[in-house]
Design an enzyme around this catalytic site. Structure first.
Site, short mmCIF file in Angstrom:
data_model
loop_
_atom_site.label_atom_id
_atom_site.label_comp_id
_atom_site.label_asym_id
_atom_site.label_seq_id
_atom_site.Cartn_x
_atom_site.Cartn_y
_atom_site.Cartn_z
N GLU A 147 0.82 -1.21 0.00
CA GLU A 147 0.00 0.00 0.00
C GLU A 147 0.85 1.25 0.00
OE1 GLU A 147 -2.00 3.40 1.61
OE2 GLU A 147 -0.63 2.19 2.81
N GLN A 165 -4.27 7.66 15.31
CA GLN A 165 -4.13 6.25 14.94
C GLN A 165 -2.81 5.69 15.44
OE1 GLN A 165 -3.57 4.64 10.69
NE2 GLN A 165 -5.80 4.63 10.95
N MET A 196 -11.78 -0.76 9.79
CA MET A 196 -11.33 -1.25 11.09
C MET A 196 -10.35 -2.41 10.95
SD MET A 196 -11.51 -0.91 14.33
CE MET A 196 -12.81 0.33 14.25
N ASP A 219 -7.62 -3.12 9.28
CA ASP A 219 -6.18 -2.87 9.46
C ASP A 219 -5.89 -2.07 10.73
OD1 ASP A 219 -7.35 -0.76 7.47
OD2 ASP A 219 -5.61 0.22 8.33
N GLN A 220 -6.83 -1.21 11.16
CA GLN A 220 -6.60 -0.38 12.34
C GLN A 220 -6.48 -1.20 13.62
OE1 GLN A 220 -8.93 3.35 12.83
NE2 GLN A 220 -9.85 2.83 10.87
N HIS A 253 -4.12 -2.37 2.58
CA HIS A 253 -3.85 -1.75 3.87
C HIS A 253 -3.65 -2.83 4.94
CE1 HIS A 253 -5.28 2.13 2.23
NE2 HIS A 253 -4.63 2.66 3.24
#
Length: 336
Positions: free
Chosen positions: A10, A100, A282, A284-285, A307
């Site tokens: 990415e 983040q 959400m 990848d977070q 991602h």
């Protein structure tokens, strides 16, 4: 010292945000090259630069390359001692993307973060209200409490947001989201700046969403906020017994309020129809948090994005953790 490719898969700012957080926690230094190489404007932009500087203050890091448009960075962390952080973003860059990174570090320390400047609704980034209504409830299931107070909202191009954020250090619990459970309710949060009140922008956004998603009863919150320039955004949230899903859209020039509502519904329906237990943003977070637990976690994602693949690759640079993906089920297990 870890050597990280900033152009891997990415190849965006997520690589540096996650690297800064995990470096601060693990005390592992790193260098990163080709930062955001494939983007239209490569290198560190204002929001990335302020994330670097906040992370550096947090852990007294020795940093080289922390300047605008830099495509190379060296970050050598030391002990985390500075838990009161002042962050200023001079553009309309995303405050949510700065958080983040910092919220991951906040799992290990009680942080008080004051952000001035930046945006609360941005293109290609979660909104602050998404963090408040979707991310934070899921983190709470993992025994992590975060408090985000929005004092002022910010929109492109002037920004001007102000946030106060508190984190409470914790021992993260694994997350087992095998199924959603029953649907409790659906919420629509429609925001617009005060100068758009006469045009009823917030109401038009939410009313469009309600009409296009009429198979469900939607709880609507229309809110007008003080800001330095006109702007709007809309977030749709599904609150299930076991999880929370969301989809947000930011208003833009030449995009009508009705178009914002329609775009939000189309994206939200995709998340709902996927039967996933986390939405595509959400996915990848949440991975760094799952990797920091001492137990096995499981989530179901709508589909595997670059991602998500990128974050898995990066997390494994810092942590001894195993990821397995089968039929959109993601299994996260710490290695002995």
């Amino acid at each position: 010292m870890l050597e990280i490719r900033g152009d891997y898969l990415e190849g965006g700012g997520q690589i540096i945000r996650t690297a800064l957080a995990l470096s601060s926690i693990t005390q592992k230094p790193f260098t990163i090259n080709n930062i955001r190489k494939e983007r239209k404007e490569s290198g560190l932009k204002e929001q990335h630069l302020q994330t670097v500087r906040a992370a550096a203050r947090l852990c007294n890091a020795k940093v080289e390359g922390d300047e605008l448009n830099s495509t190379k960075l060296s970050f050598i962390p030391r002990k985390i001692t500075n838990t009161d952080l002042e962050v200023n973003i001079s553009t309309a860059g995303s405050t949510a993307l700065v958080l983040q990174s910092l919220l991951i570090s906040g799992t290990k320390h009680n942080l008080n973060i004051h952000i001035t400047g930046g945006g609360t609704f941005n293109l290609h980034a979660p909104s602050i209200v998404y963090l408040q209504k979707v991310l934070l409830p899921i983190l709470k299931k993992m025994n992590y409490d975060v408090f985000i107070e929005t004092i002022n909202n910010g929109f492109y191009p002037k920004g001007g947001a102000e946030l106060k954020v508190k984190t409470r250090k914790t021992n993260l619990k694994p997350l087992l989201l095998k199924d959603r459970g029953k649907l409790n309710s659906i919420f629509c949060y429609s925001f617009a700046s005060n100068d758009l009140k006469n045009r009823k922008v917030a109401e038009r956004q939410s009313e469009t969403a309600r009409k296009l998603f009429d198979e469900y009863e939607i709880n609507t919150c229309n809110k007008y906020v003080q800001s330095h320039c006109p702007g709007s955004g809309l977030l749709l949230v599904a609150d299930f017994e076991n999880t929370t899903l969301g989809f947000d859209v930011v208003g833009e020039r030449n995009k009508t309020s009705e178009m914002v509502g329609e775009e939000a519904v189309l994206g939200f329906k995709t998340q709902m129809d996927s039967e996933a237990t986390v939405d595509e943003f959400m996915a990848d977070q949440i991975l760094p948090y799952l990797a920091l637990t001492k137990g096995n976690s499981q989530i179901k994602i709508p589909h595997l994005t670059k991602h998500t693949e990128t974050n898995i690759w990066l997390i494994k640079q810092f942590l001894n953790v195993d990821f397995k993906i089968k039929d959109n089920l993601v299994y996260v297990s710490p290695k002995e």
